[in-house]
Design a protein around this motif. Structure first.
Motif, PDB file in Angstrom:
ATOM      1  N   PHE A  58       4.037 -24.240   2.341  1.00  0.00           N
ATOM      2  CA  PHE A  58       5.399 -24.527   2.801  1.00  0.00           C
ATOM      3  C   PHE A  58       6.164 -25.200   1.665  1.00  0.00           C
ATOM      4  CE2 PHE A  58       2.924 -24.255   6.701  1.00  0.00           C
ATOM      5  CZ  PHE A  58       3.710 -23.402   7.470  1.00  0.00           C
ATOM      6  N   ILE A  59       6.570 -24.409   0.694  1.00  0.00           N
ATOM      7  CA  ILE A  59       7.258 -24.934  -0.484  1.00  0.00           C
ATOM      8  C   ILE A  59       8.629 -24.268  -0.582  1.00  0.00           C
ATOM      9  CG2 ILE A  59       6.235 -23.236  -2.057  1.00  0.00           C
ATOM     10  CD1 ILE A  59       6.244 -26.575  -3.406  1.00  0.00           C
ATOM     11  N   THR A  60       9.641 -25.061  -0.915  1.00  0.00           N
ATOM     12  CA  THR A  60      11.002 -24.542  -0.983  1.00  0.00           C
ATOM     13  C   THR A  60      11.702 -25.108  -2.213  1.00  0.00           C
ATOM     14  OG1 THR A  60      11.030 -24.678   1.436  1.00  0.00           O
ATOM     15  CG2 THR A  60      13.114 -24.220   0.360  1.00  0.00           C
ATOM     16  N   PRO A  61      12.397 -24.271  -2.997  1.00  0.00           N
ATOM     17  CA  PRO A  61      13.170 -24.789  -4.135  1.00  0.00           C
ATOM     18  C   PRO A  61      14.208 -25.797  -3.668  1.00  0.00           C
ATOM     19  CG  PRO A  61      13.014 -22.379  -4.212  1.00  0.00           C
ATOM     20  CD  PRO A  61      12.471 -22.814  -2.888  1.00  0.00           C
ATOM     21  N   ALA A  62      14.542 -26.759  -4.534  1.00  0.00           N
ATOM     22  CA  ALA A  62      15.435 -27.870  -4.162  1.00  0.00           C
ATOM     23  C   ALA A  62      16.778 -27.385  -3.617  1.00  0.00           C
ATOM     24  CB  ALA A  62      15.644 -28.780  -5.369  1.00  0.00           C
ATOM     25  N   GLU A  63      17.390 -26.384  -4.265  1.00  0.00           N
ATOM     26  CA  GLU A  63      18.694 -25.891  -3.835  1.00  0.00           C
ATOM     27  C   GLU A  63      18.609 -25.235  -2.457  1.00  0.00           C
ATOM     28  OE1 GLU A  63      22.586 -25.688  -3.863  1.00  0.00           O
ATOM     29  OE2 GLU A  63      21.448 -26.614  -5.500  1.00  0.00           O
TER      30      GLU A  63
END
Length: 370
Positions: free
Chosen positions: A255-260
């Motif tokens: 469950f990883i998401t780029p900051a933007e």
């Protein structure tokens, strides 16, 4: 890193010590012909001990496609994984089951106004095996994953999982601190003392990482701002095992998401929260509104400060940017489009998949309602 292509020959090769016999050659030929003809589903019937696993292994070898094998319990999954490892000693056979030793899902019982908070205990070794399975699918085609029905549950976006990985090559220019910042973005923790899976440490011009899917240490040595050497080392003795010219580090969490993208997701969560709060207050359900606001505001704060929160899968639609009603990503979404699906003991596995799906949906509908 060159990504494996759809349709590319996988390179499956069964150990030459064993040969099909009896009815097996005919079954292998007919099943392979069915795949070549584009049949959507086929059934292999056979009594216990007749070599169904061996027959399917030959079909996998003939098809040369990444394969997902689903079985209905962990014991059977482990047995199948061990058998397939013996049959395919040169290929990647992985084990994918639920990583919980203990799991109490979040639930609400309206009849008694009882709220049960989520409680769980994660098995670190099984978590490593799950990461090893998903990372292998991005690196090679000769992959067999033997999974329990836990493979139907949300796993995070494969696109984000792959896009946020970093590839380091010998001779490339990299600032050591920049690599460390990238590790933090991938949810690795810096730990100079308790060096374990999913952590990294810095010692002068040397950076050591234990990837989420590995047992061994990746040692990266810098000369000024250039990667001088990449070594795979023993985590206990520190002795080098072999050197690599290139290494890809995948995230420590699915469950990883780029900051933007995370920033946009938080805005969408807040927007949906306000809509839902208005619905609840308009219908006079003030207690439910207060519960929802308290929980969601806390989760939003955790996402802003830490990049993750407990129960992050509840917000996967916003984090992935999916539309309302779109299903979440699961293990199947990590496979290429031409993968092969094998359901072992389908008379038990398919009803179990249906039962677990409907049971989970019923529990979540009650949580949403109250």
């Amino acid at each position: 890193m060159r990504l494996p292509r759809v349709g590319e020959k996988a390179g499956f090769q069964i150990s030459k010590k064993l040969k099909p016999c009896g009815d097996q050659p005919k079954a292998i030929e007919e099943l392979t012909a069915g795949l070549d003809d584009g049949l959507r589903s086929q059934t292999l019937l056979g009594a216990t001990g007749t070599g169904k696993t061996f027959t399917i292994a030959h079909v996998i070898q003939n098809a040369q496609r990444p394969t997902l094998v689903i079985a209905h319990n962990k014991t059977l999954v482990a047995q199948l994984a061990n058998e397939l490892r013996e049959l395919f000693p040169e290929n990647a056979v992985h084990y994918f089951v639920s990583y919980y030793d203990y799991y109490q899902p979040e639930a609400y019982i309206p009849q008694t106004d009882t709220y049960i908070e989520k409680d769980s205990s994660i098995n670190d070794e099984i978590d490593r095996l799950r990461h090893a399975a998903t990372s292998a699918l991005f690196e090679r085609r000769d992959v067999i994953i033997v999974a329990s029905v836990s493979c139907i549950y949300g796993l995070g976006s494969p696109a984000s999982y792959h896009d946020m990985s970093i590839t380091l090559r010998k001779g490339e220019e990299w600032d050591r601190d920049e690599v460390m910042r990238s590790m933090v973005a991938l949810q690795y923790a810096r730990n100079e003392i308790g060096f374990e899976r999913g952590t990294f440490r810095a010692r002068g011009d040397t950076l050591e990482i234990i990837p989420a899917y590995e047992e061994r240490v990746v040692r990266i040595e810098f000369f000024d701002d250039e990667i001088d050497r990449i070594t795979i080392a023993d985590p206990i003795t520190g002795h080098p095992i072999h050197q690599e010219d290139e290494i890809t580090i995948y995230p420590a969490s699915h469950f990883i998401t780029p900051a933007e993208q995370r920033k946009r997701a938080i805005e969408a969560i807040e927007e949906e929260l306000e809509e839902r709060l208005e619905q609840l207050r308009r219908s006079g359900r003030l207690l439910e509104a207060q519960r929802l606001e308290q929980r969601t505001r806390y989760d939003i704060e955790m996402l802003q400060e830490m990049g993750y929160c407990t129960g992050i899968e509840n917000y996967s639609r916003h984090l992935d940017g999916r539309k309302e009603g779109q299903p979440p990503s699961v293990l199947i979404d990590y496979f290429p489009s031409d993968f092969l699906l094998v359901v072992d003991e389908s008379h038990q596995t398919i009803p179990q998949v249906r039962g677990m799906y409907h049971g989970d949906r019923s529990r979540k509908e009650t949580l949403v309602e109250y």
